[in-house]
Design a protein around this motif. Structure first.
Motif, PDB file in Angstrom:
ATOM      1  N   ALA A   1      22.040  -0.812  14.540  1.00  0.00           N
ATOM      2  CA  ALA A   1      22.775   0.382  14.946  1.00  0.00           C
ATOM      3  C   ALA A   1      23.346   0.163  16.345  1.00  0.00           C
ATOM      4  O   ALA A   1      22.843  -0.660  17.116  1.00  0.00           O
ATOM      5  N   ALA A   2      24.427   0.903  16.650  1.00  0.00           N
ATOM      6  CA  ALA A   2      25.061   0.769  17.957  1.00  0.00           C
ATOM      7  C   ALA A   2      24.061   1.119  19.059  1.00  0.00           C
ATOM      8  O   ALA A   2      23.338   2.110  18.972  1.00  0.00           O
ATOM      9  N   GLY A   3      24.010   0.290  20.078  1.00  0.00           N
ATOM     10  CA  GLY A   3      23.108   0.528  21.191  1.00  0.00           C
ATOM     11  C   GLY A   3      21.729  -0.066  21.015  1.00  0.00           C
ATOM     12  O   GLY A   3      20.852   0.157  21.859  1.00  0.00           O
ATOM     13  N   ASP A   4      21.503  -0.785  19.923  1.00  0.00           N
ATOM     14  CA  ASP A   4      20.192  -1.394  19.691  1.00  0.00           C
ATOM     15  C   ASP A   4      19.860  -2.409  20.784  1.00  0.00           C
ATOM     16  O   ASP A   4      20.745  -3.051  21.358  1.00  0.00           O
ATOM     17  N   LEU A   5      18.576  -2.547  21.049  1.00  0.00           N
ATOM     18  CA  LEU A   5      18.100  -3.552  21.983  1.00  0.00           C
ATOM     19  C   LEU A   5      17.907  -4.875  21.252  1.00  0.00           C
ATOM     20  O   LEU A   5      17.273  -4.928  20.203  1.00  0.00           O
ATOM     21  N   VAL A   6      18.476  -5.942  21.818  1.00  0.00           N
ATOM     22  CA  VAL A   6      18.366  -7.278  21.226  1.00  0.00           C
ATOM     23  C   VAL A   6      17.581  -8.160  22.192  1.00  0.00           C
ATOM     24  O   VAL A   6      17.917  -8.248  23.376  1.00  0.00           O
ATOM     25  N   ILE A   7      16.533  -8.792  21.698  1.00  0.00           N
ATOM     26  CA  ILE A   7      15.737  -9.723  22.497  1.00  0.00           C
ATOM     27  C   ILE A   7      16.260 -11.131  22.240  1.00  0.00           C
ATOM     28  O   ILE A   7      16.279 -11.594  21.098  1.00  0.00           O
ATOM     29  N   LEU A   8      16.678 -11.794  23.304  1.00  0.00           N
ATOM     30  CA  LEU A   8      17.266 -13.125  23.192  1.00  0.00           C
ATOM     31  C   LEU A   8      16.304 -14.152  23.773  1.00  0.00           C
ATOM     32  O   LEU A   8      15.837 -14.003  24.913  1.00  0.00           O
ATOM     33  N   GLU A   9      15.998 -15.179  23.007  1.00  0.00           N
ATOM     34  CA  GLU A   9      15.110 -16.241  23.476  1.00  0.00           C
ATOM     35  C   GLU A   9      15.845 -17.077  24.516  1.00  0.00           C
ATOM     36  O   GLU A   9      16.787 -17.810  24.205  1.00  0.00           O
ATOM     37  N   ALA A  10      15.444 -16.941  25.780  1.00  0.00           N
ATOM     38  CA  ALA A  10      16.069 -17.688  26.879  1.00  0.00           C
ATOM     39  C   ALA A  10      15.106 -17.677  28.065  1.00  0.00           C
ATOM     40  O   ALA A  10      14.545 -16.624  28.392  1.00  0.00           O
ATOM     41  N   PRO A  11      14.897 -18.815  28.711  1.00  0.00           N
ATOM     42  CA  PRO A  11      13.941 -18.852  29.828  1.00  0.00           C
ATOM     43  C   PRO A  11      14.451 -18.137  31.073  1.00  0.00           C
ATOM     44  O   PRO A  11      13.659 -17.673  31.894  1.00  0.00           O
ATOM     45  N   ARG A  12      15.770 -18.031  31.221  1.00  0.00           N
ATOM     46  CA  ARG A  12      16.329 -17.410  32.433  1.00  0.00           C
ATOM     47  C   ARG A  12      16.264 -15.894  32.315  1.00  0.00           C
ATOM     48  O   ARG A  12      16.721 -15.333  31.321  1.00  0.00           O
TER      49      ARG A  12
END
Length: 311
Positions: free
Chosen positions: A139-150
């Motif tokens: 849905a619009a505005g969803d939180l996305v967790i991105l795998e990244a060390p920074r």
């Protein structure tokens, strides 16, 4: 033929003087939302000056244009402007200003198209790095967790907006610091700061020699961050937001002697820790009203002869 010339001079003076006056103001950091409004009114006044001067110069140069512009005007209004004395100067002015208007529209269109292309690229990259689970419907505005060390967090604007947070940020941010960062990014989205940045970038890119447009772009990038900081601070406190900024940026080289000069992060942290009081409600209202009068000046200059003729 005096009115187009007065408008042209007024536009040039505003473009030269307004950035210097605003640079001396001591309240902009305390009230970034009001400062954003003032800057928008100043730029609108400059564009109005040039736009109205173009229309009246074209009316002075070509009777066909004059007939259309004053088609619905009462008798005597067109004569009050003395537009029949324009000659070659009026035609040249109208053409130059019209080319400037076309160039502005082209630059703004290019800015929007580049932004859309950049969002499509980032969205495709996001789908690749954080694919949806089977049957998942975002849905619009969803939180996305991105795998990244920074450690990083940003708002991906567009028709299908996303709030993106890296796993590095999740590891670094403590307590309510993550909530403060999310509130900051949502503040950008709610106020549609991306459109302000697009307009400022288009004007500064199209007319790099005009001081007001260059200053407008620089101040927009700074003030929208301060405004979003205030949104987060009102919910989670200034200290929490300041600590979150340090956690997110301490590995990016923005603090200390070799810091990038274009970074506003140290300034934002110092501002949050200083916790200067806001201006009084009366002064905020007075500044807002005074700024709204700035675009009214070219309108008053443009319509004054016609109104006097009617009187």
């Amino acid at each position: 033929m005096m009115v187009p010339a007065v408008l042209l001079v007024l536009g040039v003076l505003t473009a030269l003087v307004a950035p210097r006056l605003l640079a001396r103001a001591d309240w902009t950091d305390r009230e970034p939302v009001v400062a954003l409004w003032v800057w928008q009114c100043v730029v609108a006044a400059v564009l109005l000056c040039f736009g109205l001067s173009m229309v009246l110069s074209a009316s002075a140069a070509w009777s066909a244009v004059r007939g259309r512009v004053f088609a619905g005007a009462p008798h005597g209004v067109a004569d009050a402007y003395g537009l029949g004395e324009g000659g070659t100067w009026a035609a040249g002015t109208a053409l130059v200003l019209a080319l400037g208007g076309v160039w502005t529209a082209a630059m703004l269109t290019g800015e929007v198209l580049r932004a859309r292309a950049g969002r499509r690229y980032r969205r495709a990259e996001l789908r690749e790095r954080a694919p949806l689970l089977p049957g998942e419907r975002p849905a619009a505005g969803d939180l996305v967790i991105l795998e990244a060390p920074r450690p990083d967090a940003w708002w991906l604007a567009g028709t299908d907006p996303r709030l993106v947070v890296s796993t590095g940020a999740l590891r670094r941010l403590k307590g309510r610091q993550l909530d403060a960062v999310l509130a900051h990014e949502q503040g950008h989205a709610t106020a549609r700061h991306d459109w302000l940045l697009h307009c400022a970038g288009a004007l500064a890119g199209g007319f790099p020699q005009v001081p007001v447009f260059a200053a407008f772009r620089a101040e927009m990038h700074r003030l929208v961050e301060l405004a979003a900081d205030d949104v987060a601070s009102r919910r989670f406190g200034r200290l929490t937001v300041a600590l979150a900024l340090v956690e997110l940026n301490e590995d990016k080289g923005v603090f200390g002697p070799g810091a990038a000069p274009q970074s506003h992060v140290p300034e934002r942290v110092r501002r949050l820790l200083a916790a200067q009081p806001r201006l009084t409600a009366f002064r905020r209202l007075r500044l807002t009203a005074a700024a709204a009068l700035v675009p009214a000046v070219p309108l008053l200059v443009a319509f004054a002869p016609g109104l006097s003729a009617l009187g």
